[in-house]
Design a protein around this motif. Structure first.
Motif, mmCIF file in Angstrom:
data_model
loop_
_atom_site.group_PDB
_atom_site.id
_atom_site.type_symbol
_atom_site.label_atom_id
_atom_site.label_comp_id
_atom_site.label_asym_id
_atom_site.label_seq_id
_atom_site.Cartn_x
_atom_site.Cartn_y
_atom_site.Cartn_z
ATOM 1 N N PRO A 181 -8.400 4.415 19.163
ATOM 2 C CA PRO A 181 -8.599 5.732 19.786
ATOM 3 C C PRO A 181 -9.910 5.826 20.559
ATOM 4 N N ALA A 182 -11.000 5.274 20.017
ATOM 5 C CA ALA A 182 -12.286 5.335 20.720
ATOM 6 C C ALA A 182 -12.241 4.530 22.010
ATOM 7 N N VAL A 183 -11.586 3.371 21.979
ATOM 8 C CA VAL A 183 -11.443 2.577 23.198
ATOM 9 C C VAL A 183 -10.638 3.359 24.234
ATOM 10 N N SER A 198 0.600 7.332 31.000
ATOM 11 C CA SER A 198 0.020 7.248 29.670
ATOM 12 C C SER A 198 -0.421 5.823 29.374
ATOM 13 N N TRP A 199 -1.382 5.716 28.445
ATOM 14 C CA TRP A 199 -1.794 4.415 27.917
ATOM 15 C C TRP A 199 -0.870 4.001 26.774
ATOM 16 N N GLY A 200 -0.694 2.703 26.613
ATOM 17 C CA GLY A 200 0.064 2.162 25.499
ATOM 18 C C GLY A 200 -0.512 0.821 25.080
ATOM 19 N N TRP A 201 -0.473 0.526 23.784
ATOM 20 C CA TRP A 201 -1.013 -0.717 23.230
ATOM 21 C C TRP A 201 0.105 -1.702 22.982
ATOM 22 N N ALA A 409 4.586 6.887 22.897
ATOM 23 C CA ALA A 409 4.374 6.700 21.461
ATOM 24 C C ALA A 409 3.463 5.520 21.154
ATOM 25 N N LEU A 410 3.220 4.641 22.132
ATOM 26 C CA LEU A 410 2.344 3.488 21.925
ATOM 27 C C LEU A 410 0.879 3.803 22.185
ATOM 28 N N SER A 411 0.583 5.043 22.591
ATOM 29 C CA SER A 411 -0.815 5.461 22.752
ATOM 30 C C SER A 411 -1.460 5.627 21.394
ATOM 31 N N ALA A 412 -2.739 5.273 21.298
ATOM 32 C CA ALA A 412 -3.487 5.455 20.048
ATOM 33 C C ALA A 412 -3.909 6.897 19.839
#
Length: 414
Positions: A181-183, A198-201, A409-412
């Motif tokens: 989340p911080a990153v 959106s971002w995703g990991w 859903a892959l976002s932190a």
């Protein structure tokens, strides 16, 4: 313009963007009773304005994620700067620390992390009720990073890319789940015109490399300008390992080139701007080695690539009928697991008739050269009709095979 959250990277000029790690309490020494032990009272010429700075003056072990706080009583804050003094201990160019005043101008709080192993100077200008100004200076040093992490961004250098390329940051070492989340809060995308996304990991199933990608909800529109600002210097990634540099770069979206491979009809239909420009005869993966189904993105291309059966786990013995070791021409990579669109003159007799490859999409020499010359990183290749599963979202840029909901859903950050 729209603003969305999101080495070898670059030092950035100061800008006001939110990015912070959970703060580590800053202890002090020599503090008076009842005073914040992490603060250093300022000595001012005006009795009405009393300035405090945290971390305390001359601290040598300040956590890179610790907040810088400046307060004043008996007056207001006119200006606060937090600037690095020279290079960091490991030679990296440090970042300036940005922050914001509260509405009453009584406190200033930093809004980003600091470069490890760096001496910082805090300069404060305060004003009392009579309009008298005084300047206060305090210095401290952030703790050096015992361990570091690196990040490789894609794309870079004002590139012009296809409509399917996400913004991608690949980490040298995985980021711990608690630190993601911080990153992600340190990452920002600005687009013109506005584009939702959106971002995703992800983790690549072939290489094991972890990435965080920003994917728009739909394919990019040609002509869109995209800017990545990653305020990563001083952000922890777990296990005492820190990122050391910020990143800033801009790229532009070029031609909407999407190719459709029908593996039953053995054709590749190439479109540009929604219009079919050419249909090529192909031969894809035979039943024992079927080609991936789904949406894949051009990652790179090389005029010659040495391809071996051993490198993809097919055959290591030269006695095997499936053994190969070839210099392959006009190779356009679309997965990290080894899927290419390339010249396959050895299969010329079956082009447009049957699938005879070990999983790649082959075509005759002239067609392969035509496709190679037009291919740009970020172009899409969409395959259908294979008996194989849909390509994994982490295998190259396979995230287009997920719905918007699945991707988000892959976002932190939820």
């Amino acid at each position: 313009m729209s603003h969305f959250r999101f080495p070898r990277s670059f030092a950035l000029p100061a800008v006001l963007l939110a990015a912070a790690l959970p703060a580590t309490a800053c202890g002090g020494h020599g503090a008076a009773a009842g005073r914040d032990p992490g603060s250093a009272p300022a000595t001012t010429a005006t009795a009405g304005a009393h300035v405090t700075v945290s971390p305390a003056a001359e601290r040598k072990d300040v956590a890179p994620g610790a907040p810088v706080r400046v307060g004043v009583t008996g007056g207001t804050l006119a200006a606060v700067t937090v600037t690095p003094d020279g290079k960091a201990s490991d030679g990296v160019t440090p970042v300036e620390v940005t922050g914001a005043l509260d509405a009453a101008r009584h406190t200033w709080t930093s809004d980003r992390t600091m470069t490890p192993g760096t001496a910082y100077t805090v300069e404060v200008t305060a004003e009392d009720g009579a309009g008298h100004r005084t300047r206060t200076t305090s210095t401290f040093t952030t703790a050096a990073a015992a361990l570091v992490n690196g990040v490789t961004p894609t794309p870079l250098n004002h590139a012009v890319v296809g409509v399917g390329l996400p913004v991608s940051l690949a980490f040298d070492r995985p980021v711990a789940a608690a630190d993601r989340p911080a990153v992600e809060r340190a990452l920002h995308i600005t687009t013109s015109p506005a584009v939702p996304g959106s971002w995703g990991w992800l983790t690549d199933p072939t290489t094991g490399v972890q990435r965080v990608d920003w994917r728009p909800d739909a394919y990019w529109t040609p002509g869109t300008t995209v800017t990545l600002t990653a305020r990563l210097s001083g952000v922890g990634t777990g296990g005492g390992r820190y990122l050391r540099r910020d990143i800033h770069d801009t790229f532009r979206i070029g031609t909407a080139r999407i190719s459709y491979a029908d593996l039953r009809r053995h054709t590749l239909r190439v479109t540009e701007g929604g219009r079919t420009v050419k249909t090529l005869r192909i031969s894809a993966g035979r039943p024992e080695y079927p080609t991936w189904n789904g949406r894949m993105v051009v990652m790179d291309k090389q005029s010659t690539v040495r391809m071996t059966s051993a490198s993809v786990g097919i055959a290591t013995s030269q006695d095997s009928a499936d053994f190969y070791d070839e210099d392959v021409k006009d190779a356009v990579r679309i997965t990290t697991s080894g899927t290419f669109v390339h010249a396959a003159p050895w299969n010329a007799r079956v082009m447009g008739i049957s699938n005879a490859s070990h999983g790649c999409i082959g075509m005759d020499t002239a067609d392969a050269r035509w496709f190679f010359d037009r291919a740009t990183r970020g172009d899409l290749v969409i395959t259908s009709g294979s008996t194989r599963a849909t390509v994994d979202e982490g295998n190259g840029y396979g995230e287009w095979n997920l719905s918007i909901g699945q991707w988000r859903a892959l976002s932190a950050l939820g």
